[in-house]
Scaffold this motif. Structure first.
Motif, PDB file in Angstrom:
ATOM      1  N   ARG A   1      -5.783   0.507  -4.762  1.00 57.36           N
ATOM      2  CA  ARG A   1      -5.544   1.911  -5.247  1.00 57.36           C
ATOM      3  C   ARG A   1      -3.923   2.796  -5.595  1.00 57.36           C
ATOM      4  O   ARG A   1      -3.997   2.860  -6.222  1.00 57.36           O
ATOM      5  CB  ARG A   1      -6.225   3.472  -4.799  1.00 57.36           C
ATOM      6  N   THR A   2      -3.635   1.665  -4.819  1.00 53.34           N
ATOM      7  CA  THR A   2      -1.708   1.930  -4.384  1.00 53.34           C
ATOM      8  C   THR A   2      -1.475   1.228  -6.607  1.00 53.34           C
ATOM      9  O   THR A   2      -0.633   2.069  -6.930  1.00 53.34           O
ATOM     10  CB  THR A   2      -0.686   1.449  -3.854  1.00 53.34           C
TER      11      THR A   2
ATOM     12  N   SER B   1       1.372  -0.751   0.225  1.00 52.69           N
ATOM     13  CA  SER B   1       0.228   0.017  -0.413  1.00 52.69           C
ATOM     14  C   SER B   1       0.802   1.277  -0.286  1.00 52.69           C
ATOM     15  O   SER B   1       0.329   2.771   0.526  1.00 52.69           O
ATOM     16  CB  SER B   1      -1.076   0.108   1.088  1.00 52.69           C
ATOM     17  N   SER B   2       1.947   1.223  -0.321  1.00 53.82           N
ATOM     18  CA  SER B   2       2.941   2.339  -1.164  1.00 53.82           C
ATOM     19  C   SER B   2       3.600   2.523  -1.848  1.00 53.82           C
ATOM     20  O   SER B   2       4.182   1.726  -2.192  1.00 53.82           O
ATOM     21  CB  SER B   2       3.898   2.196   0.620  1.00 53.82           C
ATOM     22  N   SER B   3       3.176   3.242  -2.670  1.00 47.04           N
ATOM     23  CA  SER B   3       3.310   3.740  -3.534  1.00 47.04           C
ATOM     24  C   SER B   3       5.270   4.229  -3.780  1.00 47.04           C
ATOM     25  O   SER B   3       6.354   3.891  -4.782  1.00 47.04           O
ATOM     26  CB  SER B   3       3.075   5.200  -4.698  1.00 47.04           C
TER      27      SER B   3
ATOM     28  N   ASN C   1      -2.094   3.815  -8.723  1.00 44.19           N
ATOM     29  CA  ASN C   1      -1.366   5.327  -8.462  1.00 44.19           C
ATOM     30  C   ASN C   1       0.567   4.385  -9.212  1.00 44.19           C
ATOM     31  O   ASN C   1       0.522   5.569 -10.265  1.00 44.19           O
ATOM     32  CB  ASN C   1      -1.231   5.245  -7.128  1.00 44.19           C
TER      33      ASN C   1
ATOM     34  N   ASP D   1      -7.060   0.675  -0.172  1.00 40.88           N
ATOM     35  CA  ASP D   1      -5.394   1.105  -0.211  1.00 40.88           C
ATOM     36  C   ASP D   1      -4.460   0.972  -1.555  1.00 40.88           C
ATOM     37  O   ASP D   1      -3.727   1.156  -1.868  1.00 40.88           O
ATOM     38  CB  ASP D   1      -4.922   1.627   1.151  1.00 40.88           C
TER      39      ASP D   1
ATOM     40  N   MET E   1      -1.328  10.138  -8.720  1.00 41.83           N
ATOM     41  CA  MET E   1      -2.073   9.355  -7.598  1.00 41.83           C
ATOM     42  C   MET E   1      -3.549   9.368  -8.100  1.00 41.83           C
ATOM     43  O   MET E   1      -4.723   9.722  -7.370  1.00 41.83           O
ATOM     44  CB  MET E   1      -2.732   9.932  -5.919  1.00 41.83           C
TER      45      MET E   1
ATOM     46  N   ALA F   1       0.772  11.546   0.189  1.00 42.32           N
ATOM     47  CA  ALA F   1       2.677  10.736   0.121  1.00 42.32           C
ATOM     48  C   ALA F   1       2.165   9.750  -0.455  1.00 42.32           C
ATOM     49  O   ALA F   1       1.257   9.583  -0.067  1.00 42.32           O
ATOM     50  CB  ALA F   1       2.786  11.235   1.855  1.00 42.32           C
ATOM     51  N   GLY F   2       3.118   8.877  -0.272  1.00 40.57           N
ATOM     52  CA  GLY F   2       2.805   7.229  -1.243  1.00 40.57           C
ATOM     53  C   GLY F   2       3.284   6.709   0.266  1.00 40.57           C
ATOM     54  O   GLY F   2       3.914   5.362  -0.547  1.00 40.57           O
ATOM     55  N   VAL F   3       1.962   6.489   1.363  1.00 38.74           N
ATOM     56  CA  VAL F   3       2.148   5.990   2.290  1.00 38.74           C
ATOM     57  C   VAL F   3       1.058   5.309   2.239  1.00 38.74           C
ATOM     58  O   VAL F   3      -0.091   6.011   2.199  1.00 38.74           O
ATOM     59  CB  VAL F   3       3.608   6.421   3.054  1.00 38.74           C
ATOM     60  N   PRO F   4       1.121   4.394   3.633  1.00 35.58           N
ATOM     61  CA  PRO F   4      -0.693   3.567   3.239  1.00 35.58           C
ATOM     62  C   PRO F   4      -1.491   4.897   4.053  1.00 35.58           C
ATOM     63  O   PRO F   4      -1.045   5.529   4.991  1.00 35.58           O
ATOM     64  CB  PRO F   4      -0.215   2.686   4.775  1.00 35.58           C
ATOM     65  N   GLY F   5      -2.638   4.650   3.519  1.00 35.70           N
ATOM     66  CA  GLY F   5      -3.619   4.933   4.202  1.00 35.70           C
ATOM     67  C   GLY F   5      -3.874   6.972   3.831  1.00 35.70           C
ATOM     68  O   GLY F   5      -4.704   7.770   4.994  1.00 35.70           O
ATOM     69  N   VAL F   6      -2.948   7.700   3.957  1.00 38.20           N
ATOM     70  CA  VAL F   6      -3.091   8.896   3.179  1.00 38.20           C
ATOM     71  C   VAL F   6      -3.907   9.661   2.701  1.00 38.20           C
ATOM     72  O   VAL F   6      -3.901  10.992   2.798  1.00 38.20           O
ATOM     73  CB  VAL F   6      -1.351   9.674   2.882  1.00 38.20           C
ATOM     74  N   GLY F   7      -3.907   9.007   1.641  1.00 35.72           N
ATOM     75  CA  GLY F   7      -5.579   9.741   1.081  1.00 35.72           C
ATOM     76  C   GLY F   7      -6.380   9.802   2.360  1.00 35.72           C
ATOM     77  O   GLY F   7      -7.429  10.817   1.296  1.00 35.72           O
TER      78      GLY F   7
ATOM     79  N   THR G   1      -6.143   6.929  -5.542  1.00 29.64           N
ATOM     80  CA  THR G   1      -6.295   7.412  -4.846  1.00 29.64           C
ATOM     81  C   THR G   1      -7.884   8.906  -4.855  1.00 29.64           C
ATOM     82  O   THR G   1      -8.511   9.197  -4.466  1.00 29.64           O
ATOM     83  CB  THR G   1      -5.063   8.505  -4.114  1.00 29.64           C
TER      84      THR G   1
END
Ligand code: ASP
Length: 433
Positions: free
Chosen positions: A398-399, A283-285, A402, A395, A318, A360-366, A321
């Motif tokens: 969608r990652t 889950s992290s771009s 992205n 997530d 993203m 940011a390309g990390v989990p859950g920020v969207g 996202t």
């Protein structure tokens, strides 16, 4: 890395992880399952995640420096950047529009006004209050501050904090400096090239050894803890987000790759599979970057273009996202009994483009950035609490979308710049930047 074998192994790991995790989810209360999840799935998954995160800052920094040097001409670089930004912004706007259109068509929130009274809304209200008091909450930054923050006061601090935009800015400056200084900086140039070789070797090794088991563990952990109960209630929302992601992934990227990149979409998706699965499991771009850049280079994307565009994309582009944010906004408007006007829908598109850039390309920020979109059209941001429980699964999906957008962009720009790049005299040591 034998990409084909590895891809097959990772896909098998993914399917096994989903199966085992879903079974564990049913017995989540049992001690054995709890123990296995905490000490096996979670530990192995986190080690895998740390191993790839460990490489992100050095890989992004070195790649961008080499990418800039590889392009060799700041003017050409400006053109590449402009093309990439145009692709990023237009596909993101298209992504939200697809999300909004499907949500308006299928009305996932109709008849669910009771959800607004749930305990989750109160809890999220509290979270929002805490976020507002934290000064550096991304959703709270003003435009001028965001602009100022593109330029690092202290590049080392930017690296320790993993501030991608500042790292990118610094790397571009170093790259341009190297071009201008030319042969006087040959040793520094060679240092970057050789560091790149070492980093690529480490990525290949980590992927070969850990990716299948790490993917299995991460996915099994996510599915063990997933709120399937909530999916039943929010099924339509869940389904619409997935549908919009699928349309964007296959139709928009598929045709862009075919028409603009002159590349077979099937081959593109196949070659990008290792990155898609890593994106899904982490889950992290950002964490997926080392793998995704490796994949596009193998597709024949010019290394200097992949090295420049993909880190930029993983930070600001993203589409997946944005789709979630579009569908979620309409869903929350529907359960709140609010009919958004055309003007408000356009506001959603514009603000969601901005919000996804700031994600940011990390989990859950969207999901955190969704508050910005909801506030812009006067909807209650605390309603995010309703979809929080099922967001982990979305997530993951969608990652993957992205990062595929970033790869499609790299492929297309590489194709369109091919001739100009071939014409320019390439410093010979940068041929495999
Ligand atoms: N996890 C997403 C990514 O890394 C960002 C988000 O939507 O939360 O691309």
């Amino acid at each position: 890395m034998k990409t084909k074998n590895l891809s097959i192994k990772i896909v098998i790991a993914l399917v096994l992880g989903i199966t085992v995790g879903s079974i564990c989810n049913i017995y989540a209360q049992s001690n054995i399952v709890g123990w296995t999840d905490q000490y096996i799935f979670n530990v192995i998954g986190q080690i895998f995640l740390n191993l790839i995160f460990m490489l992100v800052v050095p890989v992004v920094f070195v790649s961008i420096v080499l990418g800039v040097v590889g392009v060799g001409d700041p003017k050409l670089l400006g053109g590449i950047g402009l093309k990439a930004l145009t692709f990023f912004l237009s596909t993101t706007a298209l992504a939200i529009t697809i999300g909004i259109a499907l949500a308006l068509l299928f009305k996932p929130g109709a008849g669910h006004s009771d959800l607004l009274k749930s305990e989750d809304v109160n809890k999220y209200e509290q979270t929002l209050k805490e976020q507002n008091s934290a000064e550096d909450s991304a959703a709270n930054q003003t435009f001028d501050q965001t602009l100022i923050n593109l330029f690092p006061k202290n590049p080392i601090q930017a690296m320790t904090e993993g501030n991608m935009l500042q790292i990118i800015t610094f790397a571009i400056f170093i790259g341009v400096g190297l071009i201008m200084v030319g042969s006087k900086a040959e040793v520094v140039n060679r240092f970057f090239l050789q560091t790149n070789e070492v980093l690529m070797y480490i990525i290949t090794m980590i992927m070969n050894v850990f990716a299948p088991i790490g993917t299995f563990a991460l996915v099994a952990h996510a599915f063990t803890g997933a709120g399937f109960g909530a999916i039943k209630q929010l099924g339509m929302y869940f389904f619409i987000v997935l549908l919009a992601l699928a349309v964007h992934f296959f139709v928009v990227y598929g045709s862009a790759v075919k028409l603009l990149g002159k590349y077979s979409p099937m081959n593109f998706f196949k070659a990008f599979m290792p990155a898609i699965t890593v994106g899904f499991s982490t889950s992290s771009s950002t964490a997926t970057l080392p793998v995704s850049m490796n994949c596009t280079k193998k597709m024949g994307v010019r290394p200097e273009i992949a090295s420049f565009i993909q880190p930029l994309g993983a930070t600001i582009n993203m589409d997946g996202t944005a789709i979630m944010q579009g569908v979620a906004t309409i869903f929350i408007a529907q359960i709140s009994g609010v009919d958004l006007s055309l003007g408000q829908l356009i506001t959603v598109v514009v603000i969601a483009v901005v919000a996804s850039i700031g994600t940011a390309g990390v989990p859950g920020v969207g999901l955190i950035m969704l508050a910005m979109v909801l506030n812009a059209v006067g909807l209650n941001a605390a309603a995010i609490g309703i979809i929080l429980g099922i967001d982990r699964l979305l997530d993951m999906t969608r990652t993957s979308v992205n990062i595929t957008g970033d790869a499609a962009c790299a492929l297309i720009v590489s194709e369109s710049e091919q001739r100009k790049l071939n014409k320019r005299a390439l410093p010979k040591q940068n041929a495999n930047a």
